[in-house]
Design an enzyme around this catalytic site. Sequence first.
Site, PDB file in Angstrom:
ATOM      1  N   ASP A 115       0.831  -1.205   0.000  1.00 11.04           N
ATOM      2  CA  ASP A 115       0.000   0.000   0.000  1.00 11.04           C
ATOM      3  C   ASP A 115       0.868   1.259   0.000  1.00 11.04           C
ATOM      4  O   ASP A 115       2.011   1.235   0.448  1.00 11.04           O
ATOM      5  CB  ASP A 115      -0.858   0.080   1.270  1.00 11.04           C
ATOM      6  N   TYR A 116       0.239   2.345  -0.408  1.00 10.17           N
ATOM      7  CA  TYR A 116       0.873   3.666  -0.388  1.00 10.17           C
ATOM      8  C   TYR A 116       1.464   3.967   0.995  1.00 10.17           C
ATOM      9  O   TYR A 116       2.571   4.468   1.125  1.00 10.17           O
ATOM     10  CB  TYR A 116      -0.216   4.698  -0.733  1.00 10.17           C
TER      11      TYR A 116
END
Length: 236
Positions: free
Chosen positions: A104-105
């Site tokens: 994920d970011y």
Amino acid sequence: MEVRLQKFLAEAGIASRRKSEELILKGKVQVNGVTVTELGTKVDDKLDTVTFNGKRVGEERHVYIMLNKPEGFVTTAKDQFDRPTVMDLIKGVKERVVPVGRLDYDTSGLLLLTNDGDLTFKLTHPSKKIEKTYSAKLFGKPTDENIKEFAEGIEIDTGKTHPAKIEIIEDLGKYCLCNITITEGKNRQVRKMCDAIKHPVATLKRVGTGKLNLGDLKKGTYRYLTDSEVKYLKSL
Ligand code: URA
């Protein structure tokens, strides 16, 4: 396999072997970016990159990279919102590598990248059940019951998860540090599992994939995998 450069060029259809010798002598051929004018030079068709007239000859050699992804980077080549991507962190790599799976970011840690499509397919295939270990800071402290729920599988939006482990490392009061191990790679899986037991993730970092460890690789930097690490991944 190692072959003489002129043979390599001839077999790749660049020119006859004699003509290829002339091209080498004229300085038109590079091996791993360096112009080679020695006719005896040997190249490895898997490991070396040969270029002629600025274009790659033969297949691209396979490269295998471990990146310590910082938070604030997306794991795609391009982002619709123009956010920084992991590709910005591996500018020194000429081969067209792609990430093996995703982080994920807002997740940091171990991300593999390679241009070996067969290996990418293998490592990301759900049937492989490769253990991925995360170091997580969670709100509150999971109970023994929560640990059991993890082991039995937790219902999230995409169905029931495979058995997973959660090990409490340190109680910090408002938070606790845990090691979490899963064998799947569903979207935001660890976060969803922790939401489900009501101990949401504050920070998340992947520290291991199978037997590979992030070790002390600095955030935002990458290294090439060793031969034995590559051999291990291929053996999975
Ligand atoms: N699980 C998550 O929730 N996020 C990741 O980036 C990886 C696993």
